[in-house]
Design a protein around this motif. Structure first.
Motif, mmCIF file in Angstrom:
data_model
loop_
_atom_site.group_PDB
_atom_site.id
_atom_site.type_symbol
_atom_site.label_atom_id
_atom_site.label_comp_id
_atom_site.label_asym_id
_atom_site.label_seq_id
_atom_site.Cartn_x
_atom_site.Cartn_y
_atom_site.Cartn_z
ATOM 1 N N ALA A 163 0.796 -1.184 0.113
ATOM 2 C CA ALA A 163 0.212 -0.134 -0.172
ATOM 3 C C ALA A 163 0.972 1.081 0.028
ATOM 4 O O ALA A 163 1.926 1.252 0.549
ATOM 5 N N LYS A 164 0.260 2.275 -0.814
ATOM 6 C CA LYS A 164 0.979 3.488 -0.695
ATOM 7 C C LYS A 164 2.711 3.498 -0.978
ATOM 8 O O LYS A 164 3.322 4.011 -0.380
ATOM 9 N N GLY A 165 3.022 2.540 -2.051
ATOM 10 C CA GLY A 165 4.374 2.388 -2.407
ATOM 11 C C GLY A 165 5.286 1.702 -1.582
ATOM 12 O O GLY A 165 6.467 1.198 -1.680
ATOM 13 N N GLU A 166 4.780 0.951 -0.369
ATOM 14 C CA GLU A 166 5.330 0.495 0.535
ATOM 15 C C GLU A 166 5.006 -1.318 0.454
ATOM 16 O O GLU A 166 3.871 -1.539 0.151
ATOM 17 N N THR A 167 6.039 -2.104 0.593
ATOM 18 C CA THR A 167 5.664 -3.404 0.781
ATOM 19 C C THR A 167 6.346 -3.891 2.251
ATOM 20 O O THR A 167 7.628 -3.690 2.468
ATOM 21 N N ILE A 168 5.566 -4.649 2.952
ATOM 22 C CA ILE A 168 6.044 -5.285 4.162
ATOM 23 C C ILE A 168 5.648 -6.803 4.282
ATOM 24 O O ILE A 168 4.717 -7.255 3.611
ATOM 25 N N ASP A 169 6.619 -7.468 4.555
ATOM 26 C CA ASP A 169 6.154 -9.047 5.058
ATOM 27 C C ASP A 169 5.713 -9.200 6.647
ATOM 28 O O ASP A 169 6.549 -8.762 7.513
ATOM 29 N N ALA A 170 4.322 -9.547 6.738
ATOM 30 C CA ALA A 170 3.825 -9.494 7.998
ATOM 31 C C ALA A 170 3.787 -10.801 8.473
ATOM 32 O O ALA A 170 3.187 -11.772 7.534
ATOM 33 N N LYS A 171 4.062 -11.307 9.659
ATOM 34 C CA LYS A 171 4.305 -12.693 10.071
ATOM 35 C C LYS A 171 3.087 -12.832 11.105
ATOM 36 O O LYS A 171 2.375 -11.540 11.355
ATOM 37 N N GLY A 172 2.761 -13.908 11.627
ATOM 38 C CA GLY A 172 1.629 -14.009 12.524
ATOM 39 C C GLY A 172 1.809 -13.509 13.758
ATOM 40 O O GLY A 172 2.861 -13.073 14.011
ATOM 41 N N ASP A 173 0.615 -13.262 14.387
ATOM 42 C CA ASP A 173 0.692 -12.610 15.644
ATOM 43 C C ASP A 173 1.173 -11.091 15.394
ATOM 44 O O ASP A 173 1.975 -10.710 16.131
ATOM 45 N N SER A 174 0.485 -10.588 14.607
ATOM 46 C CA SER A 174 0.798 -8.904 14.335
ATOM 47 C C SER A 174 -0.911 -8.295 13.870
ATOM 48 O O SER A 174 -1.759 -8.931 13.638
ATOM 49 N N LEU A 175 -0.605 -7.065 14.072
ATOM 50 C CA LEU A 175 -1.791 -6.042 13.649
ATOM 51 C C LEU A 175 -1.024 -5.120 12.721
ATOM 52 O O LEU A 175 -0.102 -4.499 12.964
ATOM 53 N N THR A 176 -1.705 -4.948 11.834
ATOM 54 C CA THR A 176 -1.388 -3.727 10.715
ATOM 55 C C THR A 176 -2.560 -2.951 10.249
ATOM 56 O O THR A 176 -3.671 -3.395 10.165
ATOM 57 N N ILE A 177 -2.366 -1.643 10.261
ATOM 58 C CA ILE A 177 -3.554 -0.877 9.939
ATOM 59 C C ILE A 177 -2.925 -0.220 8.440
ATOM 60 O O ILE A 177 -1.630 0.246 8.334
ATOM 61 N N LEU A 178 -3.898 -0.515 7.304
ATOM 62 C CA LEU A 178 -3.688 -0.323 6.449
ATOM 63 C C LEU A 178 -4.071 1.352 5.749
ATOM 64 O O LEU A 178 -5.400 1.823 6.387
ATOM 65 N N PRO A 179 -3.629 2.166 5.125
ATOM 66 C CA PRO A 179 -4.045 3.488 4.765
ATOM 67 C C PRO A 179 -5.101 3.462 3.647
ATOM 68 O O PRO A 179 -5.587 2.396 2.978
ATOM 69 N N PRO A 180 -5.967 4.610 3.446
ATOM 70 C CA PRO A 180 -6.778 4.769 2.483
ATOM 71 C C PRO A 180 -6.294 4.516 1.205
ATOM 72 O O PRO A 180 -5.017 4.530 0.968
ATOM 73 N N GLY A 181 -6.733 4.167 0.048
ATOM 74 C CA GLY A 181 -6.588 4.044 -1.112
ATOM 75 C C GLY A 181 -6.415 2.493 -1.667
ATOM 76 O O GLY A 181 -7.436 1.594 -1.095
ATOM 77 N N ASP A 182 -5.576 2.215 -2.621
ATOM 78 C CA ASP A 182 -5.473 0.762 -3.111
ATOM 79 C C ASP A 182 -4.410 0.163 -2.041
ATOM 80 O O ASP A 182 -3.484 0.690 -1.398
ATOM 81 N N SER A 183 -4.904 -1.204 -1.889
ATOM 82 C CA SER A 183 -3.950 -2.097 -0.881
ATOM 83 C C SER A 183 -4.167 -3.427 -1.563
ATOM 84 O O SER A 183 -5.122 -3.824 -2.129
ATOM 85 N N ARG A 184 -3.358 -4.271 -1.197
ATOM 86 C CA ARG A 184 -3.099 -5.645 -1.585
ATOM 87 C C ARG A 184 -2.182 -6.371 -0.726
ATOM 88 O O ARG A 184 -1.437 -6.099 0.084
ATOM 89 N N ILE A 185 -3.205 -7.741 -0.099
ATOM 90 C CA ILE A 185 -2.609 -8.439 0.811
ATOM 91 C C ILE A 185 -2.351 -9.824 -0.087
ATOM 92 O O ILE A 185 -3.369 -10.384 -0.512
ATOM 93 N N VAL A 186 -1.259 -10.377 0.238
ATOM 94 C CA VAL A 186 -1.089 -11.734 -0.464
ATOM 95 C C VAL A 186 -0.903 -12.694 0.823
ATOM 96 O O VAL A 186 0.407 -12.457 1.365
#
Length: 296
Positions: A81-104
């Motif tokens: 989202a917003k030109g950023e990419t992160i790898d999120a492991k289990g046991d985590s919370l992520t807040i995503l911004p408005p606009g386009d976003s993609r979770i794989v």
């Protein structure tokens, strides 16, 4: 319930709670890859709990506001989202911004997303959409809080390293965005003391209690109004497994306890953020990222 002039009567609940046992009910959406999605709404917000296959793609295009992603232990995802990419492991919370976003989804398992009701396409598919056909006028609507420090971007919190500041045995962990608040309790390995439950109600906002591990019994009492014909019986609803969602309307007295053996895990959801929790110094764990509104 309304009085003769259409005003909202105080003290009584205008709708029943929603009991959504995802583990025993059909999903609202099933993707071609077999991923399944259960959608449950409140007036201002909704949850989408997914049994996601590896490689599943969860996208939002032009989304109008922030939303949250909770990954239980064992589930992983790449978030863009917003030109950023992160790898999120289990046991985590992520807040995503408005606009386009993609979770794989990179490691399959349960994925929980929390949206405001501005996700109208999802709200329309909720298992309890008809419950909110009247717009829930007794619920105070979301008024966005100030923009986050440094602007909108992916904000990721590794829950494995975040301890609760709560001195009580419940061990609350509160996080907020501009529009939502979640209480990600620490996982419980001992059952709640039945002599120390906490029945209470909320006058003008709702709560979702999302069970992600173990079983729960939710106790609900509907206050009586003057019309005996509208009185509702108490509810003592047992959820033997997870995932599950309980939607608690305003004015309904409620308390919950975990049941059975092993570890249990519960998440409470609110929208907008709660001012009472936010006003407690050090209680909201990402308060430095999300300013409070100016106080009059």
């Amino acid at each position: 319930m309304r009085g003769k002039n259409g005003e909202i009567a105080t003290g009584v609940a205008m709708r029943k709670a929603t009991h959504a046992r995802h583990y025993a009910q059909d999903p609202q959406i099933t993707d071609s890859d077999g991923s399944r999605h259960w959608i449950t709404r409140a007036a201002n917000f909704l949850t989408v709990v997914s049994d996601a296959k590896k490689g599943a793609v969860l996208e939002r295009h032009g989304h109008p506001d922030e939303y949250m992603l909770l990954l239980p232990p064992g589930t992983g995802a790449t978030i863009e989202a917003k030109g950023e990419t992160i790898d999120a492991k289990g046991d985590s919370l992520t807040i995503l911004p408005p606009g386009d976003s993609r979770i794989v989804v990179t490691s399959p398992g349960t994925v929980a997303r929390i949206f405001s009701s501005k996700a109208a396409d999802l709200a329309a598919k909720a298992v309890n959409a008809a419950t909110y056909a009247d717009g829930a006028p007794e619920v105070t609507p979301i008024v966005p809080w100030p923009d986050p420090v440094g602007g909108y971007k992916i904000r990721h919190y590794d829950l494995t390293g975040i301890a609760s500041p709560d001195p009580s045995p419940l061990k609350m962990r509160l996080f907020r965005s501009t529009n939502l608040m979640v209480n990600v309790f620490e996982r419980w390995t001992k059952r709640r003391d039945e002599s120390k439950l906490s029945p209470h109600s909320h006058e003008d906002f709702e709560q979702i209690s999302l069970g992600l591990q173990g079983g729960f019994e939710h106790h609900l009492r509907y206050p009586w109004g003057s019309n005996k014909g509208s009185w509702q019986a108490d509810e003592h609803e047992r959820y033997d497994q997870s995932p599950s969602v309980l939607v608690i309307p305003p004015r309904v007295i409620h308390t919950s306890q975990d049941v059975g053996e092993g570890t249990t895990w519960l998440i409470d959801v609110f929208g907008p953020p709660r001012m009472d929790f936010s006003s407690r110094p050090g209680f909201v764990l990402n308060a430095a990222d999300y300013p409070m509104p100016a106080q009059s």
